[in-house]
Structures are given as C-alpha cells and as structure tokens.
Design a protein around this motif. Structure first.
Motif, PDB file in Angstrom:
ATOM      1  N   GLN A 299       0.929  -1.333  -0.041  1.00 50.17           N
ATOM      2  CA  GLN A 299      -0.152  -0.008   0.002  1.00 50.17           C
ATOM      3  C   GLN A 299       1.054   1.441  -0.080  1.00 50.17           C
ATOM      4  O   GLN A 299       1.915   1.283   0.388  1.00 50.17           O
ATOM      5  CB  GLN A 299      -0.950   0.105   1.223  1.00 50.17           C
ATOM      6  N   GLN A 300       0.278   2.333  -0.600  1.00 48.37           N
ATOM      7  CA  GLN A 300       1.119   3.618  -0.440  1.00 48.37           C
ATOM      8  C   GLN A 300       0.859   4.075   0.900  1.00 48.37           C
ATOM      9  O   GLN A 300      -0.065   3.676   1.718  1.00 48.37           O
ATOM     10  CB  GLN A 300       0.208   4.471  -1.540  1.00 48.37           C
ATOM     11  N   ILE A 301       1.764   5.125   1.082  1.00 46.89           N
ATOM     12  CA  ILE A 301       1.760   5.460   2.727  1.00 46.89           C
ATOM     13  C   ILE A 301       0.502   6.363   2.921  1.00 46.89           C
ATOM     14  O   ILE A 301      -0.030   6.235   4.020  1.00 46.89           O
ATOM     15  CB  ILE A 301       2.916   6.507   2.828  1.00 46.89           C
ATOM     16  N   GLY A 302       0.167   6.956   1.788  1.00 45.61           N
ATOM     17  CA  GLY A 302      -1.163   7.806   2.139  1.00 45.61           C
ATOM     18  C   GLY A 302      -2.361   6.646   2.510  1.00 45.61           C
ATOM     19  O   GLY A 302      -3.335   7.058   3.169  1.00 45.61           O
ATOM     20  N   ASP A 303      -2.517   5.529   1.430  1.00 44.80           N
ATOM     21  CA  ASP A 303      -3.674   4.681   1.765  1.00 44.80           C
ATOM     22  C   ASP A 303      -3.549   3.952   3.143  1.00 44.80           C
ATOM     23  O   ASP A 303      -4.457   3.721   3.883  1.00 44.80           O
ATOM     24  CB  ASP A 303      -3.373   3.519   0.657  1.00 44.80           C
ATOM     25  N   SER A 311      -7.745  11.441   8.428  1.00 42.90           N
ATOM     26  CA  SER A 311      -8.532  12.062   7.133  1.00 42.90           C
ATOM     27  C   SER A 311      -7.442  12.762   6.289  1.00 42.90           C
ATOM     28  O   SER A 311      -7.602  13.059   5.419  1.00 42.90           O
ATOM     29  CB  SER A 311      -9.395  12.921   7.862  1.00 42.90           C
ATOM     30  N   SER A 312      -6.183  13.156   6.753  1.00 48.05           N
ATOM     31  CA  SER A 312      -4.953  13.912   6.189  1.00 48.05           C
ATOM     32  C   SER A 312      -3.863  13.244   6.003  1.00 48.05           C
ATOM     33  O   SER A 312      -3.084  12.753   7.319  1.00 48.05           O
ATOM     34  CB  SER A 312      -5.044  15.261   6.539  1.00 48.05           C
ATOM     35  N   ALA A 313      -3.061  13.091   5.028  1.00 47.54           N
ATOM     36  CA  ALA A 313      -1.874  12.577   4.811  1.00 47.54           C
ATOM     37  C   ALA A 313      -0.904  13.216   5.652  1.00 47.54           C
ATOM     38  O   ALA A 313       0.094  12.945   6.191  1.00 47.54           O
ATOM     39  CB  ALA A 313      -1.542  12.191   3.374  1.00 47.54           C
ATOM     40  N   ALA A 314      -1.120  14.602   5.468  1.00 50.32           N
ATOM     41  CA  ALA A 314       0.078  15.651   6.084  1.00 50.32           C
ATOM     42  C   ALA A 314      -0.289  15.662   7.757  1.00 50.32           C
ATOM     43  O   ALA A 314       0.863  15.395   8.277  1.00 50.32           O
ATOM     44  CB  ALA A 314      -0.408  16.915   5.713  1.00 50.32           C
ATOM     45  N   HIS A 315      -1.432  15.257   8.197  1.00 46.81           N
ATOM     46  CA  HIS A 315      -1.703  15.210   9.652  1.00 46.81           C
ATOM     47  C   HIS A 315      -1.094  13.942  10.119  1.00 46.81           C
ATOM     48  O   HIS A 315      -0.345  13.915  11.386  1.00 46.81           O
ATOM     49  CB  HIS A 315      -3.274  15.453  10.028  1.00 46.81           C
ATOM     50  N   PHE A 316      -1.155  13.052   9.364  1.00 44.31           N
ATOM     51  CA  PHE A 316      -0.556  11.584   9.739  1.00 44.31           C
ATOM     52  C   PHE A 316       0.832  11.752   9.690  1.00 44.31           C
ATOM     53  O   PHE A 316       1.553  11.237  10.707  1.00 44.31           O
ATOM     54  CB  PHE A 316      -0.944  10.545   8.657  1.00 44.31           C
ATOM     55  N   SER A 317       1.354  12.265   8.724  1.00 41.32           N
ATOM     56  CA  SER A 317       2.974  12.496   8.689  1.00 41.32           C
ATOM     57  C   SER A 317       3.418  13.322   9.991  1.00 41.32           C
ATOM     58  O   SER A 317       4.668  12.839  10.645  1.00 41.32           O
ATOM     59  CB  SER A 317       3.462  13.153   7.269  1.00 41.32           C
ATOM     60  N   ARG A 318       2.741  14.385  10.236  1.00 48.81           N
ATOM     61  CA  ARG A 318       3.425  14.892  11.465  1.00 48.81           C
ATOM     62  C   ARG A 318       3.090  14.401  12.820  1.00 48.81           C
ATOM     63  O   ARG A 318       3.992  14.261  13.533  1.00 48.81           O
ATOM     64  CB  ARG A 318       2.717  16.197  11.436  1.00 48.81           C
ATOM     65  N   ALA A 319       2.056  13.530  13.049  1.00 40.81           N
ATOM     66  CA  ALA A 319       1.742  12.933  14.246  1.00 40.81           C
ATOM     67  C   ALA A 319       2.698  11.595  14.309  1.00 40.81           C
ATOM     68  O   ALA A 319       3.170  11.459  15.295  1.00 40.81           O
ATOM     69  CB  ALA A 319       0.272  12.424  14.067  1.00 40.81           C
ATOM     70  N   TYR A 326      10.819   9.524  13.753  1.00 41.47           N
ATOM     71  CA  TYR A 326      11.219   9.392  12.203  1.00 41.47           C
ATOM     72  C   TYR A 326      10.056   9.424  11.155  1.00 41.47           C
ATOM     73  O   TYR A 326       8.850   9.448  11.842  1.00 41.47           O
ATOM     74  CB  TYR A 326      12.051   8.337  12.042  1.00 41.47           C
ATOM     75  N   SER A 327      10.283   9.782  10.007  1.00 39.49           N
ATOM     76  CA  SER A 327       9.001   9.907   9.034  1.00 39.49           C
ATOM     77  C   SER A 327       8.293   8.628   8.774  1.00 39.49           C
ATOM     78  O   SER A 327       9.137   7.621   8.616  1.00 39.49           O
ATOM     79  CB  SER A 327       9.306  10.717   8.080  1.00 39.49           C
ATOM     80  N   PRO A 328       7.262   8.747   8.312  1.00 40.75           N
ATOM     81  CA  PRO A 328       6.600   7.279   7.568  1.00 40.75           C
ATOM     82  C   PRO A 328       7.479   6.604   6.511  1.00 40.75           C
ATOM     83  O   PRO A 328       7.527   5.560   6.400  1.00 40.75           O
ATOM     84  CB  PRO A 328       5.402   7.888   7.164  1.00 40.75           C
ATOM     85  N   ARG A 329       7.907   7.557   5.732  1.00 39.23           N
ATOM     86  CA  ARG A 329       9.002   7.152   4.657  1.00 39.23           C
ATOM     87  C   ARG A 329      10.013   6.413   5.042  1.00 39.23           C
ATOM     88  O   ARG A 329      10.488   5.396   4.571  1.00 39.23           O
ATOM     89  CB  ARG A 329       9.311   8.311   3.779  1.00 39.23           C
TER      90      ARG A 329
END
Length: 369
Positions: A299-303, A311-319, A326-329
């Motif tokens: 799956q893609q990180i956003g998925d 609800s937001s990929a940006a919010h997920f990445s920050r949290a 470290y980042s989701p990537r």
C-alpha cells in the motif's frame, strides 16, 4: 572352503517426511562487551531508556565497566528476552508511562540473582523459582543484584481472562503451576533458534494459557469492586478501540454512548494516557507503523494513513514523526534506524533495521499469521 559373501546395499525406502521448515526467528542482540569500560553503562542506559531509567549503586565508581547482554526474539504476539546485567536500580516513572505507549504485561523469570520491585507501596521479591508479573502501564521502581533473566512481553489484551476479573499488578507467582510454566519456558528457550513459522502462535497461546492457569490457582486477581473500579472500564475501552480502530467515527462521544459512561469518567480513566483522543491516535499510529514495517504490504503511505483512521496524509505524517522520531517514509524504506534515540549504536544487532524499542511499541499490532 570359504564362500565369498557378496554385500549389497540395502534398499532405501522413499521417505514420506517433508524437509523441516526453516527457522523463523532471528534475534536482535545488544551487548556492551566490546565497548570501553567507561562507555558501557551509558550505552546500556540509552538502550533501555524507552522502557526504564537506571542507575548504578552509589558505591560503584562511574568509570567501572558494566558488562550487559541482551537478546530479543519476536514471536509476533510475544517478545522473549534473555538478559544478563550487573547490579543496578531501575524506575519507570509516571512521566515515562505518560510519554510511552508501552502498556504490556512483563513476565520475568530469574535464572540467577535477586530483584525487589515496588508498585504503589507493595514490594515483590524476585528470586529463582518465582514468576513475576508486572504491568508496564503503571509506574514502578526497584533494584537488582547481578542477575540473569528470561523475560516475556505480552500485549495487555492477551492476558485478559474470560471473566471480568482483573489480574493484580506486581505479583510473584509460585507453586506447582508456576514450576510447570518455568519448565515450559526452559524448553522454549532452548529451541528459539529452531522454531518454524507455524510453531510461533502455538507457543504464544500455550504461554498465555499457562500464565492464566497460574493466576487462577492463586490470589493473583482482583475481584472486589473497590480495587477494580477503574480497570474494567479501561479494558472495555481498549477492546472497543482495537475492534473499531479503522472506523472514521471513533470519537469520545461514540465511546461514551456505546459503553454507557460519562465523558468525565472516561477522561479520568485515561488521564495518565494523555487523554482519550491521544490514546486513540497512539493506537492508530502503532497500527500504521506495523503496516509500514511489513515488507509484504504494498500500500501507498497515504492509503495506510487513511486505513488507520487519519483524514489527512499531512496530519498523519506530522503525528507519526512526533510519536516515533522519524518519518513514515523512513519506517517504510528501512524501518527505524538502529541509532535513533541511542547515544551509542548497538554492538551486535540483527540485520533487520529494527530495534527493541520498535518491537515493544508495535507488539501485538503486527502479529504473525
């Protein structure tokens, strides 16, 4: 006259046995042995910092060596830890409990040495022949002599009995059933390097059943309403959250409505967890981390973020970055870097890109099939 006897090779019957499946486990190892003596204690301090804060006895000079060994085996639903350490004191403070999402049960069996651990004024004494059971979701402190320990870390829900009875915290299990548990763990420990994938869930289930049998045969449970008034609610919330983790409407209002509790009571029960919303978000982040660390998940990180309830990929990445450092990537490409959060890199670590901290955080969220 001698007759020559001809020897013919015996016919071999084709074997119906399948070749043994390959071993499933590779340990994550850490040791201070190859470090300079003056660096050994600080290296160990950094290594166990996600779990506890430790100190040396006041009588020991600060530059004295601290030879410690640690090996972790991840069975998916349970961690098995072999550890050897010199004398020290340890503390899991209220602040660390709040900042750490680790609320597992810790089961320890001493192979040598003694420990004394205090929780809420009650001291449990660890010695060979006892099985100690402790919750990492509550503060504790204690001290240890030079010791060799076999430890188990199990997700909290794994030890929830079928009844509404709650298990007491910081207890020593003794008696015949405790000895049977130790005997079984002795056998498992000798075969850790040989266990196949199909064996793991059976080992975890057997350990769970033996522990609950020990609890049931002793006074190691709470039945009075006065003693267990807060714990059943947290357990009900924990189960509801786990079953509805991906639901977009998993909110405080829904929890109050579904479980029949007031918002005030819910907030009070989860005050030490940083609040109900923070507790739910932390569980979602752990689930997303497990998905990102799964090499078979395409799956893609956003998925993955949306599937975890964000609800937001940006919010997920920050949290995610705030929670794990470290980042989701980075979690997707290489797992948690082995040196994040440690002042000294592990001396001998399995080539998995993982760490003891990562395994503790994601335990129960990435169980083997």
């Amino acid at each position: 006259m001698q007759v020559e006897r001809r020897r013919f090779p015996r016919e071999t019957k084709p074997s119906d046995e399948h070749p043994a499946p390959p071993p499933a486990l590779k340990p994550l190892r850490f040791s201070t042995r190859d470090l300079e003596p003056a660096q050994q204690f600080s290296a160990w301090q950094s290594y166990v910092a996600p779990l506890v804060d430790i100190r040396r006895p006041d009588s020991i000079p600060t530059d004295t060596g601290f030879v410690a060994d640690h090996a972790v085996w991840n069975l998916g639903g349970m961690l098995v830890v072999q550890q050897s350490t010199p004398a020290h004191s340890y503390m899991r403070s209220e602040a660390k409990v709040r900042s750490s999402p680790i609320d597992h049960w810790h089961i320890s069996v001493l192979r040598g040495g003694r420990t004394w651990t205090e929780v809420g004024g009650h001291v449990s004494e660890g010695e060979p022949g006892n099985v100690e059971l402790r919750s990492l979701g509550h503060p504790f402190r204690g001290r240890s002599t030079d010791a060799q320990t076999l430890s188990l870390y199990l997700p909290r829900e794994l030890l929830h009995p079928a009844s509404a009875v709650e298990i007491k915290n910081n207890i020593a299990l003794v008696g015949t059933r405790a000895k049977l548990l130790i005997d079984y763990l002795d056998g498992v420990e000798t075969k850790l390097a040989l266990l196949a994938e199909a064996d793991l869930s059976h080992v975890v289930q057997t350990v769970r059943d033996l522990i609950l049998a020990c609890v049931a045969s002793s006074s190691a449970h709470v039945s009075s309403p006065e003693q267990s008034s807060a714990l059943p609610l947290k357990e009900r919330v924990h189960r509801f959250v786990q079953h509805n983790l991906m639901s977009p409407d998993l909110t405080t209002d829904r929890l109050c409505r579904e479980l029949g509790v007031s918002r005030t009571r819910l907030y009070q029960a989860f005050e030490t967890d940083g609040g109900v919303h923070h507790y739910i978000q932390r569980r979602r982040l752990l689930s997303a981390h497990a998905a990102l660390s799964d090499t078979s998940n395409r799956q893609q990180i956003g998925d993955i973020a949306f599937a975890a309830g964000f609800s937001s990929a940006a919010h997920f990445s920050r949290a995610f970055s705030k929670e794990f450092g470290y980042s989701p990537r980075e979690a997707r490409t290489s797992g948690m870097p082995s040196n994040i959060g440690y002042s000294v890199e592990p001396v001998a670590e399995a080539e998995t890109g993982q760490s003891f901290d990562t395994w503790l955080r994601t335990l129960g969220h990435n169980r083997r099939a």
